[in-house]
Every structure is written in structure tokens, then in C-alpha cells.
Design a protein around this motif. Structure first.
Motif, PDB file in Angstrom:
ATOM      1  N   MET A  91      37.319  26.514  59.860  1.00  0.00           N
ATOM      2  CA  MET A  91      36.870  26.429  58.470  1.00  0.00           C
ATOM      3  C   MET A  91      36.813  27.823  57.867  1.00  0.00           C
ATOM      4  SD  MET A  91      33.335  24.837  56.877  1.00  0.00           S
ATOM      5  CE  MET A  91      33.735  23.198  57.459  1.00  0.00           C
ATOM      6  N   GLY A  92      37.328  27.967  56.633  1.00  0.00           N
ATOM      7  CA  GLY A  92      37.330  29.268  55.988  1.00  0.00           C
ATOM      8  C   GLY A  92      35.968  29.652  55.457  1.00  0.00           C
ATOM      9  N   LYS A  93      35.801  30.919  55.178  1.00  0.00           N
ATOM     10  CA  LYS A  93      34.519  31.429  54.688  1.00  0.00           C
ATOM     11  C   LYS A  93      34.198  30.963  53.272  1.00  0.00           C
ATOM     12  CE  LYS A  93      34.728  35.541  57.605  1.00  0.00           C
ATOM     13  NZ  LYS A  93      34.828  37.021  57.655  1.00  0.00           N
ATOM     14  N   LEU A  94      35.220  30.490  52.548  1.00  0.00           N
ATOM     15  CA  LEU A  94      35.011  30.003  51.185  1.00  0.00           C
ATOM     16  C   LEU A  94      35.498  28.564  51.041  1.00  0.00           C
ATOM     17  CD1 LEU A  94      36.158  33.131  49.118  1.00  0.00           C
ATOM     18  CD2 LEU A  94      33.822  32.490  49.744  1.00  0.00           C
ATOM     19  N   ASN A  95      35.401  27.801  52.094  1.00  0.00           N
ATOM     20  CA  ASN A  95      35.949  26.453  52.110  1.00  0.00           C
ATOM     21  C   ASN A  95      35.378  25.617  50.969  1.00  0.00           C
ATOM     22  OD1 ASN A  95      37.803  24.780  53.535  1.00  0.00           O
ATOM     23  ND2 ASN A  95      36.070  23.530  54.211  1.00  0.00           N
ATOM     24  N   ASN A  96      36.273  25.071  50.135  1.00  0.00           N
ATOM     25  CA  ASN A  96      35.922  24.197  49.015  1.00  0.00           C
ATOM     26  C   ASN A  96      35.122  24.886  47.921  1.00  0.00           C
ATOM     27  OD1 ASN A  96      37.237  21.869  50.029  1.00  0.00           O
ATOM     28  ND2 ASN A  96      35.490  21.509  51.402  1.00  0.00           N
ATOM     29  N   LYS A  97      35.034  26.213  47.943  1.00  0.00           N
ATOM     30  CA  LYS A  97      34.387  26.951  46.866  1.00  0.00           C
ATOM     31  C   LYS A  97      35.393  27.158  45.730  1.00  0.00           C
ATOM     32  CE  LYS A  97      30.479  28.023  49.086  1.00  0.00           C
ATOM     33  NZ  LYS A  97      29.131  27.601  48.639  1.00  0.00           N
ATOM     34  N   VAL A  98      34.892  27.185  44.511  1.00  0.00           N
ATOM     35  CA  VAL A  98      35.723  27.501  43.354  1.00  0.00           C
ATOM     36  C   VAL A  98      35.555  28.979  43.035  1.00  0.00           C
ATOM     37  CG1 VAL A  98      36.110  27.098  40.895  1.00  0.00           C
ATOM     38  CG2 VAL A  98      35.607  25.169  42.416  1.00  0.00           C
ATOM     39  N   ALA A  99      36.658  29.707  43.054  1.00  0.00           N
ATOM     40  CA  ALA A  99      36.622  31.159  42.830  1.00  0.00           C
ATOM     41  C   ALA A  99      37.523  31.522  41.658  1.00  0.00           C
ATOM     42  CB  ALA A  99      37.069  31.908  44.074  1.00  0.00           C
ATOM     43  N   LEU A 100      36.980  32.298  40.736  1.00  0.00           N
ATOM     44  CA  LEU A 100      37.755  32.812  39.610  1.00  0.00           C
ATOM     45  C   LEU A 100      37.830  34.322  39.717  1.00  0.00           C
ATOM     46  CD1 LEU A 100      39.170  32.695  36.844  1.00  0.00           C
ATOM     47  CD2 LEU A 100      36.910  32.663  35.780  1.00  0.00           C
ATOM     48  N   ILE A 101      39.055  34.850  39.677  1.00  0.00           N
ATOM     49  CA  ILE A 101      39.276  36.293  39.745  1.00  0.00           C
ATOM     50  C   ILE A 101      39.915  36.729  38.440  1.00  0.00           C
ATOM     51  CG2 ILE A 101      40.471  38.175  40.915  1.00  0.00           C
ATOM     52  CD1 ILE A 101      40.075  35.020  42.843  1.00  0.00           C
ATOM     53  N   THR A 102      39.198  37.531  37.639  1.00  0.00           N
ATOM     54  CA  THR A 102      39.814  38.065  36.421  1.00  0.00           C
ATOM     55  C   THR A 102      40.702  39.243  36.817  1.00  0.00           C
ATOM     56  OG1 THR A 102      38.077  39.676  35.841  1.00  0.00           O
ATOM     57  CG2 THR A 102      37.751  37.392  35.135  1.00  0.00           C
ATOM     58  N   GLY A 103      41.809  39.405  36.097  1.00  0.00           N
ATOM     59  CA  GLY A 103      42.771  40.423  36.516  1.00  0.00           C
ATOM     60  C   GLY A 103      43.358  40.090  37.873  1.00  0.00           C
ATOM     61  N   GLY A 104      43.549  38.796  38.122  1.00  0.00           N
ATOM     62  CA  GLY A 104      44.026  38.356  39.438  1.00  0.00           C
ATOM     63  C   GLY A 104      45.525  38.277  39.557  1.00  0.00           C
ATOM     64  N   ASN A 105      46.237  38.813  38.574  1.00  0.00           N
ATOM     65  CA  ASN A 105      47.698  38.700  38.577  1.00  0.00           C
ATOM     66  C   ASN A 105      48.412  39.899  39.173  1.00  0.00           C
ATOM     67  OD1 ASN A 105      46.626  40.010  36.310  1.00  0.00           O
ATOM     68  ND2 ASN A 105      48.378  39.529  35.018  1.00  0.00           N
ATOM     69  N   SER A 106      47.662  40.911  39.649  1.00  0.00           N
ATOM     70  CA  SER A 106      48.317  42.049  40.291  1.00  0.00           C
ATOM     71  C   SER A 106      47.300  42.855  41.085  1.00  0.00           C
ATOM     72  CB  SER A 106      48.995  42.963  39.249  1.00  0.00           C
ATOM     73  OG  SER A 106      48.028  43.609  38.448  1.00  0.00           O
ATOM     74  N   GLY A 107      47.808  43.739  41.923  1.00  0.00           N
ATOM     75  CA  GLY A 107      46.971  44.709  42.616  1.00  0.00           C
ATOM     76  C   GLY A 107      45.838  44.113  43.431  1.00  0.00           C
ATOM     77  N   ILE A 108      44.668  44.711  43.283  1.00  0.00           N
ATOM     78  CA  ILE A 108      43.493  44.293  44.049  1.00  0.00           C
ATOM     79  C   ILE A 108      43.125  42.851  43.746  1.00  0.00           C
ATOM     80  CG2 ILE A 108      41.017  44.687  44.332  1.00  0.00           C
ATOM     81  CD1 ILE A 108      41.571  47.676  43.863  1.00  0.00           C
ATOM     82  N   GLY A 109      43.203  42.454  42.471  1.00  0.00           N
ATOM     83  CA  GLY A 109      42.855  41.086  42.108  1.00  0.00           C
ATOM     84  C   GLY A 109      43.756  40.072  42.777  1.00  0.00           C
ATOM     85  N   LEU A 110      45.046  40.343  42.813  1.00  0.00           N
ATOM     86  CA  LEU A 110      46.002  39.439  43.454  1.00  0.00           C
ATOM     87  C   LEU A 110      45.750  39.351  44.951  1.00  0.00           C
ATOM     88  CD1 LEU A 110      48.489  37.649  43.551  1.00  0.00           C
ATOM     89  CD2 LEU A 110      49.918  39.709  43.429  1.00  0.00           C
ATOM     90  N   ALA A 111      45.554  40.496  45.594  1.00  0.00           N
ATOM     91  CA  ALA A 111      45.279  40.484  47.041  1.00  0.00           C
ATOM     92  C   ALA A 111      44.010  39.700  47.350  1.00  0.00           C
ATOM     93  CB  ALA A 111      45.161  41.915  47.552  1.00  0.00           C
ATOM     94  N   THR A 112      43.007  39.827  46.489  1.00  0.00           N
ATOM     95  CA  THR A 112      41.755  39.100  46.683  1.00  0.00           C
ATOM     96  C   THR A 112      41.967  37.610  46.504  1.00  0.00           C
ATOM     97  OG1 THR A 112      40.489  41.015  45.934  1.00  0.00           O
ATOM     98  CG2 THR A 112      39.377  38.887  45.864  1.00  0.00           C
ATOM     99  N   ALA A 113      42.727  37.225  45.494  1.00  0.00           N
ATOM    100  CA  ALA A 113      43.012  35.806  45.274  1.00  0.00           C
ATOM    101  C   ALA A 113      43.753  35.208  46.460  1.00  0.00           C
ATOM    102  CB  ALA A 113      43.825  35.636  43.994  1.00  0.00           C
ATOM    103  N   GLU A 114      44.705  35.947  47.009  1.00  0.00           N
ATOM    104  CA  GLU A 114      45.443  35.454  48.182  1.00  0.00           C
ATOM    105  C   GLU A 114      44.511  35.256  49.374  1.00  0.00           C
ATOM    106  OE1 GLU A 114      49.790  36.728  48.729  1.00  0.00           O
ATOM    107  OE2 GLU A 114      48.841  38.521  47.910  1.00  0.00           O
ATOM    108  N   LEU A 115      43.637  36.225  49.602  1.00  0.00           N
ATOM    109  CA  LEU A 115      42.712  36.126  50.732  1.00  0.00           C
ATOM    110  C   LEU A 115      41.752  34.955  50.538  1.00  0.00           C
ATOM    111  CD1 LEU A 115      41.625  37.259  53.379  1.00  0.00           C
ATOM    112  CD2 LEU A 115      40.220  38.852  52.044  1.00  0.00           C
ATOM    113  N   PHE A 116      41.239  34.800  49.329  1.00  0.00           N
ATOM    114  CA  PHE A 116      40.307  33.702  49.057  1.00  0.00           C
ATOM    115  C   PHE A 116      40.972  32.346  49.274  1.00  0.00           C
ATOM    116  CE2 PHE A 116      36.997  35.812  46.019  1.00  0.00           C
ATOM    117  CZ  PHE A 116      36.747  36.778  46.985  1.00  0.00           C
ATOM    118  N   ALA A 117      42.214  32.210  48.817  1.00  0.00           N
ATOM    119  CA  ALA A 117      42.930  30.948  49.027  1.00  0.00           C
ATOM    120  C   ALA A 117      43.096  30.663  50.513  1.00  0.00           C
ATOM    121  CB  ALA A 117      44.290  31.000  48.330  1.00  0.00           C
ATOM    122  N   GLY A 118      43.390  31.714  51.282  1.00  0.00           N
ATOM    123  CA  GLY A 118      43.520  31.555  52.721  1.00  0.00           C
ATOM    124  C   GLY A 118      42.217  31.200  53.411  1.00  0.00           C
ATOM    125  N   GLU A 119      41.099  31.515  52.748  1.00  0.00           N
ATOM    126  CA  GLU A 119      39.780  31.187  53.296  1.00  0.00           C
ATOM    127  C   GLU A 119      39.247  29.862  52.751  1.00  0.00           C
ATOM    128  OE1 GLU A 119      37.977  32.615  55.605  1.00  0.00           O
ATOM    129  OE2 GLU A 119      39.279  34.338  55.986  1.00  0.00           O
TER     130      GLU A 119
END
Length: 249
Positions: free
Chosen positions: A1-29
Motif C-alpha cells: 500500500m502506498g503512503k498516499l493510497n486513495n488520497k486526493v492530491a493537488l499540485i499547483t505548478g505540477g506541469n514541470s520541474g519539482i511539481g511534476l516530479a512530485t506529482a509522479e511520486l504521489f501517483a506512484g504512492e
């Protein structure tokens, strides 16, 4: 089970750089991820890269009505928000003697005012017990040539995190800050520099970091994951600095 399983996460500025990497990690979790940004093309590309049915929404922190629309869309399509990463921001600098009022306003409006109203507008759409993580900067801790307004804007959002935490105690919403140091992101390429100049800038930045390299967006994302998850449940109104020792040594 991921650390954010079934959580809803919104990342502003999530289309590049740090925001994108964070969004990818969150989806994987296991999170259901939404991202916002100002550019439709990069939003679409980022959503495809993240996968996991990522919701991509065009929104601009300079347009408060677009924030309202974005939060309503997130709630209607994937649910109320458990994790809000307030990451949209810019870096621009200029010599003190040449700093224009227009440049001052642009930096402050996006980094400071944008952060304030992103959090304020999000409140009706956040679950009680949610985690908010604001992107600060290690530059707020040191004196940096040509970066006075940027650094001050990031010091301001550090202060907001403390005060937001006090405001939101009754809802058990935690607000913390992740402050990166020098990181290899596309932001350097937006400074009007050639590829060779960008490479030279990064080498110069790395030389001032005690561990002699700049950080990666993926390293920053791990910090956001910690602050977003229950692993940081006893952290409130505080800051994690991820800068290779740049602001400390």
C-alpha cells in the motif's frame, strides 16, 4: 500500500520541474492526482507522463477566479483534497539599481499573493486533517545577489505557513514548508540563456553547494511526500530545507 493510497492530491505548478516530479511520486504512492499550470500543452504532456488518470487543469494564480474553478473541478471529478502542494511560483532577479516596479509586482503577486489566495480559496475543498505543503526557498535564509525580492517573497510564504497553521488548528490541517536549494529544473532555461549558459550557470551554482552538485527534482519530491503523508503527522508550521547544505555551512 502506498503512503498516499486513495488520497486526493493537488499540485499547483505540477506541469514541470519539482511539481511534476512530485506529482509522479504521489501517483506512484497511490494518490489520485490533479495538477494545475498556465500552459495547456505542458499540462497535457505532464498528465500523460504521470498517468494514473491524472487530472490536468489550466489555472493561473494571478487569476483568482481560475483558482475557484480549479478547486471546484477537482472536487467534482476526484473528490475533496487531502494534500495541497502550493508550488506555483517564479524566479526572476535583477540588480537592485535596475529593479523595476513591474518586476517587483510580478514576483510578489505570483509567489506571495498567489500562495496566500491559493490556500484561502482551497479551504472549502480541503478535508479536515489535510496536509498543505508550500514551496519556499533556501534563498530566504541567505543573502543572494540580484535576488532580493525573490528571497523576500519566499521568506513571506515561510511566515504564512506559521500563521496558516494557527488559523487552521481547529480543522487539524497541517501547513509546512519545503525549501529547495539549487535544483536542476527547467526554470533555468526560462531565463533567456543559451544551453551553454544554462550549463555554466548550473556548474557555478553547484560550486557553491557543500556537496558540490545541485539537487534533483526527484530528491525534492521525496521531501514533499514526507510532509504530505502521515509520516510527518507531528510536524506543524515548520520547514524542511533540502539544499545540500548551501544555506547552513
Amino acid at each position: 500500500m502506498g503512503k498516499l493510497n486513495n488520497k486526493v492530491a493537488l499540485i499547483t505548478g505540477g506541469n514541470s520541474g519539482i511539481g511534476l516530479a512530485t506529482a509522479e511520486l504521489f501517483a506512484g504512492e497511490g494518490a489520485k492526482v490533479a495538477i494545475t499550470g498556465r500552459d495547456e500543452n505542458t499540462l497535457k504532456d505532464a498528465a500523460n507522463q504521470i498517468g494514473n488518470e491524472t487530472l490536468a487543469i489550466k489555472a493561473d494564480v494571478l487569476n483568482l477566479a481560475s483558482l475557484d474553478d480549479a478547486f471546484r473541478e477537482v472536487e467534482s471529478k476526484i473528490g475533496k483534497i487531502d494534500v495541497l502542494i502550493v508550488n506555483a511560483g517564479i524566479f526572476k532577479g535583477a540588480p537592485l539599481t535596475d529593479f523595476s516596479e513591474a518586476l517587483f509586482d510580478e514576483i510578489v503577486d505570483i509567489n506571495f499573493k498567489g500562495t496566500f489566495f491559493t490556500v484561502q480559496k482551497a479551504l472549502p475543498y480541503l478535508n479536515d486533517g489535510a496536509s498543505i505543503v508550500i514551496t519556499g526557498s533556501a534563498a530566504a535564509e541567505v543573502g543572494v545577489e540580484n535576488a532580493s525580492v525573490y528571497s523576500a517573497s519566499k521568506a513571506a510564504v515561510r511566515a504564512l505557513a506559521r500563521n496558516f497553521s494557527a488559523d487552521l488548528l481547529s480543522r487539524k490541517i497541517r501547513v509546512n514548508v519545503l525549501s529547495p536549494g539549487h535544483v536542476e529544473t527547467p526554470i533555468h532555461g526560462r531565463l533567456g540563456l543559451s544551453p551553454e549558459q544554462v550549463k555554466g550557470l548550473r556548474e557555478e551554482l553547484a560550486s557553491g553547494v557543500p556537496i558540490k552538485r545541485v539537487g534533483t527534482a526527484e530528491e525534492m519530491a521525496k521531501g514533499y511526500l514526507f510532509l504530505a503523508s502521515d509520516e510527518s503527522s507531528f510536524m506543524l508550521g515548520t520547514e524542511i530545507v533540502v539544499d545540500g547544505g548551501w544555506s547552513q555551512l
